[in-house]
Scaffold this motif. Structure first.
Motif, PDB file in Angstrom:
ATOM      1  N   PRO A  86       0.263  46.274 -15.522  1.00 25.17           N
ATOM      2  CA  PRO A  86       1.569  46.133 -16.175  1.00 25.17           C
ATOM      3  C   PRO A  86       1.657  46.858 -17.517  1.00 25.17           C
ATOM      4  CG  PRO A  86       0.347  44.052 -16.208  1.00 25.17           C
ATOM      5  CD  PRO A  86      -0.393  44.972 -15.309  1.00 25.17           C
ATOM      6  N   VAL A  87       0.519  47.030 -18.207  1.00 28.04           N
ATOM      7  CA  VAL A  87       0.523  47.777 -19.478  1.00 28.04           C
ATOM      8  C   VAL A  87       0.903  49.230 -19.226  1.00 28.04           C
ATOM      9  CG1 VAL A  87      -0.904  48.577 -21.409  1.00 28.04           C
ATOM     10  CG2 VAL A  87      -1.165  46.240 -20.539  1.00 28.04           C
ATOM     11  N   TYR A  88       0.365  49.788 -18.138  1.00 29.60           N
ATOM     12  CA  TYR A  88       0.701  51.164 -17.776  1.00 29.60           C
ATOM     13  C   TYR A  88       2.185  51.274 -17.434  1.00 29.60           C
ATOM     14  CZ  TYR A  88       0.718  55.566 -15.155  1.00 29.60           C
ATOM     15  OH  TYR A  88       1.004  56.840 -14.706  1.00 29.60           O
ATOM     16  N   LEU A  89       2.703  50.333 -16.662  1.00 23.19           N
ATOM     17  CA  LEU A  89       4.112  50.371 -16.278  1.00 23.19           C
ATOM     18  C   LEU A  89       5.000  50.300 -17.517  1.00 23.19           C
ATOM     19  CD1 LEU A  89       6.326  50.357 -14.134  1.00 23.19           C
ATOM     20  CD2 LEU A  89       6.051  47.876 -13.962  1.00 23.19           C
ATOM     21  N   ASP A  90       4.654  49.441 -18.454  1.00 24.39           N
ATOM     22  CA  ASP A  90       5.429  49.333 -19.694  1.00 24.39           C
ATOM     23  C   ASP A  90       5.396  50.658 -20.468  1.00 24.39           C
ATOM     24  OD1 ASP A  90       6.787  47.708 -21.879  1.00 24.39           O
ATOM     25  OD2 ASP A  90       4.984  48.401 -22.931  1.00 24.39           O
ATOM     26  N   ARG A 109       8.543  53.075 -21.462  1.00 25.31           N
ATOM     27  CA  ARG A 109       8.802  53.467 -22.855  1.00 25.31           C
ATOM     28  C   ARG A 109       8.794  54.981 -23.007  1.00 25.31           C
ATOM     29  NH1 ARG A 109       4.997  52.432 -26.076  1.00 25.31           N
ATOM     30  NH2 ARG A 109       3.445  51.389 -24.731  1.00 25.31           N
ATOM     31  N   TYR A 110       7.850  55.636 -22.355  1.00 28.35           N
ATOM     32  CA  TYR A 110       7.784  57.095 -22.433  1.00 28.35           C
ATOM     33  C   TYR A 110       9.040  57.716 -21.816  1.00 28.35           C
ATOM     34  CZ  TYR A 110       6.203  61.899 -21.880  1.00 28.35           C
ATOM     35  OH  TYR A 110       6.116  63.274 -21.940  1.00 28.35           O
ATOM     36  N   GLY A 111       9.481  57.186 -20.688  1.00 29.23           N
ATOM     37  CA  GLY A 111      10.677  57.717 -20.037  1.00 29.23           C
ATOM     38  C   GLY A 111      11.908  57.618 -20.920  1.00 29.23           C
ATOM     39  N   HIS A 112      12.062  56.485 -21.615  1.00 27.06           N
ATOM     40  CA  HIS A 112      13.200  56.324 -22.515  1.00 27.06           C
ATOM     41  C   HIS A 112      13.134  57.324 -23.670  1.00 27.06           C
ATOM     42  CE1 HIS A 112      13.782  51.876 -21.117  1.00 27.06           C
ATOM     43  NE2 HIS A 112      14.326  52.736 -20.296  1.00 27.06           N
ATOM     44  N   ARG A 142      14.413  41.568 -14.780  1.00 23.98           N
ATOM     45  CA  ARG A 142      14.112  43.005 -14.700  1.00 23.98           C
ATOM     46  C   ARG A 142      13.384  43.260 -13.385  1.00 23.98           C
ATOM     47  NH1 ARG A 142      10.373  44.842 -17.656  1.00 23.98           N
ATOM     48  NH2 ARG A 142       9.409  42.826 -18.086  1.00 23.98           N
ATOM     49  N   LEU A 143      13.875  44.184 -12.579  1.00 17.40           N
ATOM     50  CA  LEU A 143      13.237  44.463 -11.297  1.00 17.40           C
ATOM     51  C   LEU A 143      11.822  44.996 -11.481  1.00 17.40           C
ATOM     52  CD1 LEU A 143      16.137  46.059  -9.222  1.00 17.40           C
ATOM     53  CD2 LEU A 143      15.199  43.749  -9.050  1.00 17.40           C
ATOM     54  N   SER A 144      11.552  45.654 -12.604  1.00 16.82           N
ATOM     55  CA  SER A 144      10.207  46.186 -12.847  1.00 16.82           C
ATOM     56  C   SER A 144       9.167  45.080 -12.911  1.00 16.82           C
ATOM     57  CB  SER A 144      10.182  47.010 -14.144  1.00 16.82           C
ATOM     58  OG  SER A 144      10.525  46.204 -15.257  1.00 16.82           O
ATOM     59  N   ALA A 145       9.595  43.851 -13.217  1.00 22.74           N
ATOM     60  CA  ALA A 145       8.655  42.727 -13.289  1.00 22.74           C
ATOM     61  C   ALA A 145       8.096  42.372 -11.914  1.00 22.74           C
ATOM     62  CB  ALA A 145       9.343  41.511 -13.904  1.00 22.74           C
ATOM     63  N   HIS A 146       8.754  42.828 -10.855  1.00 22.83           N
ATOM     64  CA  HIS A 146       8.301  42.517  -9.494  1.00 22.83           C
ATOM     65  C   HIS A 146       7.212  43.475  -9.010  1.00 22.83           C
ATOM     66  CE1 HIS A 146       8.551  41.082  -5.369  1.00 22.83           C
ATOM     67  NE2 HIS A 146       8.748  42.322  -4.938  1.00 22.83           N
TER      68      HIS A 146
END
Length: 368
Positions: free
Chosen positions: A145-149, A153-156, A104-108
């Protein structure tokens, strides 16, 4: 953290480039449109997996060419690191760290922190709320990373609710299920944004005053639906807004509509500040962003300064040169069309610098 070298092939107007960098100051001098900002964009891509220009991946490939590649060699927390990015029509973007493809690119995001200061930052003041939300999301996501997750999730969930609205769904239980998911993610987002604004303001004010040499009081405040309706949950606000949302076909309340209020001496910066004050304001915001990220990440981000001296008077330019040349900042990449600005910065660097003249996508190392 520092970028030791960068290899570029067919990226925007750069056909081929191989550059080795100073660990402190790296200067790029040339006229507009020569490729200075494109080099910064290549560095930005290796931190964020995408361009700061808003171009799609395929638009980054040099005209007439079939592919583009970037390869950066870094020193990060005392270890050597390699990042590569490959673009080719008809294929998925390749992005590798130490030769291994990301699932997942978000992991970078956040692993190689970076702050960009550019002329486009004026949109933080004069533009829509989208840019100010992007500022919050970009800074917090790089360090949390908690915020990014929660943001993902909110976007989905937001997409699901908007689809229900467009499809004229009348099933209340479907809305409830989606809205509960939105509320759980939104709670994290709002809490982290509130904390970030409080911490940023404390850092931002000294930077502004150091550049402006004025006792003006800059301030940043978060505007959110939940903060403006104390005691109400997001699910309740969404439920109350549903009939209106059905009429307009999209969700009108929630963190995706948050904004920042930017003021100077209690007055809206967009309406009352001069061009010089506005430019000082956004540069100070970015420098505060850098300091925040350096503390949160435990390492100094890369700092990219793209043509930042325009609309600043001589005294503010001198102050800014002094600030970015200090030990607060790590490795810096700076572009300009004015040699005198770069000379001033390099004089303060203690000899730790490299410079290039940029012409039509070619980079010629120079002593300036």
């Amino acid at each position: 953290m520092q970028l030791d070298s960068l290899a570029i092939t067919n990226f925007k107007n750069i056909a081929e480039a191989r550059l080795e960098f100073s660990g402190k100051i790296n200067c790029l001098l040339g006229n507009n449109g020569m490729g200075k900002s494109n080099l910064l964009d290549a560095i930005y891509c290796l931190s964020f997996t995408k361009s700061f220009s808003g171009l799609t991946d395929l638009q980054l490939i040099r005209r007439g060419e079939a592919f583009a590649t970037l390869r950066g060699l870094y020193t990060r927390r005392g270890a050597d690191e390699e990042l590569t990015m490959g673009l080719q029509p008809g294929r998925r973007k390749s992005f590798r760290r130490k030769g291994k493809e990301y699932d997942r690119l978000s992991a970078h995001i956040g692993a190689f922190p970076l702050v960009l200061v550019s002329p486009a930052d004026g949109e933080l003041i004069t533009g829509t709320s989208d840019g100010r939300r992007r500022l919050m999301d970009q800074v917090i996501a790089q360090t949390d990373p908690v915020y990014l997750d929660a943001l993902i999730r909110y976007g989905h969930a937001l997409q699901q609710r908007n689809r229900l609205l467009r499809d004229r769904c009348v099933d209340h239980s479907l809305y409830q299920a989606v809205e509960i998911s939105m509320e759980a993610a939104a709670a994290v987002i709002t809490r982290r944004r509130t904390q970030w604004v409080e911490r940023l303001t404390a850092i931002f004010t000294p930077h502004y005053r150091a550049i402006a040499h004025a006792p003006e009081v800059p301030a940043v405040a978060l505007r959110s639906h939940t903060a403006e309706a104390p005691g109400a949950t997001l699910a309740q606000l969404l439920d109350a807004a549903r009939r209106h949302d059905e009429a307009v076909g999209h969700t009108t309340v929630g963190p995706h509509r948050d904004d920042l209020t930017l003021t100077l001496d209690g007055m809206d910066v967009r309406r009352t500040a001069s061009q010089g004050q506005q430019k000082t304001y956004v540069i100070a915001l970015r420098l505060a962003q850098y300091e925040f990220m350096a503390k949160a990440a435990g390492m100094k981000p890369l700092l990219l300064l793209d043509d930042i001296f325009d609309k600043l008077d001589a005294r503010r330019v001198e102050s800014l040169v002094e600030i970015v040349s200090s030990d607060l900042f790590g490795q810096i990449f700076i572009t300009d069309t004015n040699r005198s600005h770069l000379d001033s910065i390099m004089e303060r660097s203690g000899g730790d610098h490299r410079s290039w003249l940029v012409t039509d996508g070619t980079f010629t190392e120079s002593t300036l």
